[in-house]
Write an enzyme that holds these catalytic residues in place. Structure first.
Site, mmCIF file in Angstrom:
data_model
loop_
_atom_site.group_PDB
_atom_site.id
_atom_site.type_symbol
_atom_site.label_atom_id
_atom_site.label_comp_id
_atom_site.label_asym_id
_atom_site.label_seq_id
_atom_site.Cartn_x
_atom_site.Cartn_y
_atom_site.Cartn_z
ATOM 1 N N GLY A 1 48.250 46.309 26.981
ATOM 2 C CA GLY A 1 47.552 47.611 26.201
ATOM 3 C C GLY A 1 47.723 47.410 24.836
ATOM 4 O O GLY A 1 47.972 46.498 23.970
ATOM 5 N N LEU B 1 51.007 53.503 36.071
ATOM 6 C CA LEU B 1 49.864 52.549 35.877
ATOM 7 C C LEU B 1 50.317 51.437 35.096
ATOM 8 O O LEU B 1 49.506 50.384 34.845
ATOM 9 C CB LEU B 1 48.828 53.122 34.693
ATOM 10 C CG LEU B 1 47.849 54.166 35.788
ATOM 11 C CD1 LEU B 1 48.504 55.560 35.990
ATOM 12 C CD2 LEU B 1 46.431 54.397 34.857
ATOM 13 N N TYR C 1 49.239 39.525 42.060
ATOM 14 C CA TYR C 1 48.767 40.981 41.959
ATOM 15 C C TYR C 1 48.866 41.683 43.420
ATOM 16 O O TYR C 1 49.185 42.741 43.467
ATOM 17 C CB TYR C 1 47.427 40.848 41.180
ATOM 18 C CG TYR C 1 46.809 42.485 41.034
ATOM 19 C CD1 TYR C 1 47.411 43.153 39.828
ATOM 20 C CD2 TYR C 1 45.662 42.695 41.653
ATOM 21 C CE1 TYR C 1 46.890 44.148 39.495
ATOM 22 C CE2 TYR C 1 45.042 43.966 41.238
ATOM 23 C CZ TYR C 1 45.859 44.686 40.105
ATOM 24 O OH TYR C 1 45.389 45.751 39.720
HETATM 25 P P1 NAD Z 1 45.495 47.504 31.277
HETATM 26 O O1 NAD Z 1 46.082 46.301 31.102
HETATM 27 O O2 NAD Z 1 44.548 47.970 30.296
HETATM 28 O O3 NAD Z 1 46.584 48.608 31.424
HETATM 29 C C1 NAD Z 1 48.023 48.425 31.907
HETATM 30 C C2 NAD Z 1 49.155 48.899 30.871
HETATM 31 O O4 NAD Z 1 50.343 48.583 31.422
HETATM 32 C C3 NAD Z 1 48.903 48.202 29.544
HETATM 33 O O5 NAD Z 1 49.193 49.277 28.546
HETATM 34 C C4 NAD Z 1 50.062 47.117 29.519
HETATM 35 O O6 NAD Z 1 50.731 47.046 28.249
HETATM 36 C C5 NAD Z 1 51.090 48.055 30.430
HETATM 37 N N1 NAD Z 1 52.316 47.245 31.064
HETATM 38 C C6 NAD Z 1 51.935 46.099 32.000
HETATM 39 N N2 NAD Z 1 53.406 45.741 31.887
HETATM 40 C C7 NAD Z 1 54.265 46.652 31.893
HETATM 41 C C8 NAD Z 1 55.446 46.836 31.822
HETATM 42 N N3 NAD Z 1 56.530 45.838 32.647
HETATM 43 N N4 NAD Z 1 56.276 47.924 31.107
HETATM 44 C C9 NAD Z 1 55.626 48.665 30.479
HETATM 45 N N5 NAD Z 1 54.037 48.768 30.415
HETATM 46 C C10 NAD Z 1 53.445 47.766 31.160
HETATM 47 O O7 NAD Z 1 44.847 47.662 32.768
HETATM 48 P P2 NAD Z 1 44.035 49.029 33.373
HETATM 49 O O8 NAD Z 1 42.642 48.255 33.613
HETATM 50 O O9 NAD Z 1 44.014 49.892 32.272
HETATM 51 O O10 NAD Z 1 45.031 49.035 34.850
HETATM 52 C C11 NAD Z 1 45.838 50.341 34.685
HETATM 53 C C12 NAD Z 1 46.418 50.281 36.413
HETATM 54 O O11 NAD Z 1 45.281 50.375 37.149
HETATM 55 C C13 NAD Z 1 47.151 49.049 36.736
HETATM 56 O O12 NAD Z 1 48.198 49.343 37.495
HETATM 57 C C14 NAD Z 1 45.959 48.428 37.523
HETATM 58 O O13 NAD Z 1 46.587 47.644 38.399
HETATM 59 C C15 NAD Z 1 45.463 49.479 38.168
HETATM 60 N N6 NAD Z 1 43.915 49.148 38.491
HETATM 61 C C16 NAD Z 1 42.970 49.067 37.511
HETATM 62 C C17 NAD Z 1 41.715 48.625 38.070
HETATM 63 C C18 NAD Z 1 40.480 48.459 37.081
HETATM 64 O O14 NAD Z 1 39.392 48.307 37.461
HETATM 65 N N7 NAD Z 1 40.557 48.648 35.843
HETATM 66 C C19 NAD Z 1 41.513 48.506 39.439
HETATM 67 C C20 NAD Z 1 42.528 48.811 40.473
HETATM 68 C C21 NAD Z 1 43.765 48.880 39.752
#
Ligand code: NAD
Ligand code: UDP
Length: 311
Positions: free
Chosen positions: A36, A69, A141
């Site tokens: 992020g 998330l 994942y």
């Molecule tokens: P992203 O990478 O932009 O957001 C994930 C956030 O989690 C980031 O800000 C990251 O810094 C934080 N993070 C990761 N590991 C961490 C930890 N150990 N402790 C604290 N923070 C942590 O991704 P996104 O696309 O916004 O996805 C958000 C969520 O939605 C995720 O769980 C992802 O698996 C799920 N998801 C997203 C999609 C998509 O299409 N974007 C699809 C299916 C599921």
């Protein structure tokens, strides 16, 4: 409501933070900013705690809701951060569940369409159990998220934790990290730079893209409901990657060519088709997406254009 939003510095998380604040909630974002960006939260009034949720959580006060998330989510991350993904999907989720149980808070789990793997049933409804390779390039994942669902359900059974599971399908929109290898942001960045759009394989593989504003509305609907789900949250309009590339070229007015390139080795097991059956979300939550792909892409292209670092 006071909400802890883990992963709130990310793409979807920052939009969710904005929506919670807009409706009057107090939001504490816990994020390690591994994938992020702090800029995602610019102008959004939240408390930000930089912390890895795999480690014990500090005392951050009382909460009515805990939203999980936190997880790297791009196939590039599956290659470069597999252990971090498994750790946050297991221990990180567990820590957040323990907090929700102790607080009597509603817990929202961001699961994924990846729990269906390379699906043999189409479209995917929640009662389909998936076709997942436990040791392929995407397994860190897929299995972390499947474990996450099992953990959420077990926690609810043992501790009575109030949980809801959202299975998020491919989501796109403003603030998506430009260079994380996911397809919509990659194609837009390539088109705006006048570079060839890199369609993997023969481009016949499909995805169904949900604009982030619809995604956030769906997640809030799961949060506000008292059921466990799981609920598919996505847009059921399916396109091939070749169609997507051509659409991005058209909407950007770019002179870029569309190139078919070999599927990279780390993409082995790339799901051939993916489309959510959202009957359950429609009937139980009263939610469905409203933003069409052309409109959503136009918004995202405008955002990339007006942020030079993205375009
Ligand atoms: P992203 O990478 O932009 O957001 C994930 C956030 O989690 C980031 O800000 C990251 O810094 C934080 N993070 C990761 N590991 C961490 C930890 N150990 N402790 C604290 N923070 C942590 O991704 P996104 O696309 O916004 O996805 C958000 C969520 O939605 C995720 O769980 C992802 O698996 C799920 N998801 C997203 C999609 C998509 O299409 N974007 C699809 C299916 C599921
Ligand atoms: N893809 C592509 N070119 C790229 C990046 C991705 O053709 O430059 C394809 C990829 O092979 C997959 C689809 O786009 O079939 C969606 O990829 P993404 O990483 O966005 O999401 P996921 O595979 O996790 O659904």
């Amino acid at each position: 409501m006071r909400a802890l939003l883990a992963g709130g510095g990310g793409f979807i998380g920052s939009h969710l933070a904005e929506a919670l604040v807009a409706r009057g909630d107090e939001v504490v974002v816990v994020d390690d900013f591994s994938t992020g960006r702090r800029e995602n939260l610019a102008g959004i009034v939240v408390e930000v705690v930089e912390h890895d949720v795999v480690a014990s959580l500090p005392d951050l006060g009382r909460f009515d809701a805990v939203l999980n998330l936190a997880s790297p989510a791009s196939p590039d991350d599956f290659r470069t951060r597999p252990l971090e993904i498994l750790a946050v999907g297991s221990r990180g989720t567990w820590n957040l569940l323990d907090l929700a149980a102790a607080e009597g808070a509603r817990f929202l789990q961001a699961s994924t369409s990846e729990v269906y793997g390379d699906p043999l049933v189409h479209p995917q409804a929640e009662d389909y159990h998936g076709n997942v390779d436990p040791n392929g390039p995407r397994s860190c994942y897929d299995e972390a998220k499947r474990f996450g669902e099992a953990l959420v359900v077990a926690h609810a059974g043992v501790h009575g934790t109030d949980v809801g599971i959202a299975r998020i399908f491919n989501t796109y929109g403003e603030r998506m990290a430009p260079a994380d290898g996911r397809v919509v942001n990659t194609f837009i960045a390539q088109a705006l730079a006048g570079e060839p759009l890199t369609v993997y394989g023969d481009g016949s593989q499909t995805r169904s893209f949900c604009h982030v504003s619809d995604q956030v509305a769906g997640l809030l609907a799961v949060l506000g409901h008292d059921g466990r789900g799981p609920f598919n949250v996505g847009n059921p309009v399916e396109v091939t990657m070749l169609e997507l590339a051509e659409k991005v070229v058209e909407l950007t007015g770019s002179a870029s060519e569309v190139h078919l390139v070999d599927l990279p080795a780390e993409r082995t097991g790339d799901p051939a088709r993916r489309r959510p059956d959202i009957t359950r979300a429609r009937e139980v939550l009263g939610w469905e997406p409203t933003v069409g792909l052309d409109e959503g892409l136009a918004r995202m292209i405008e955002h990339f254009r007006s942020n030079e670092d993205l375009g």
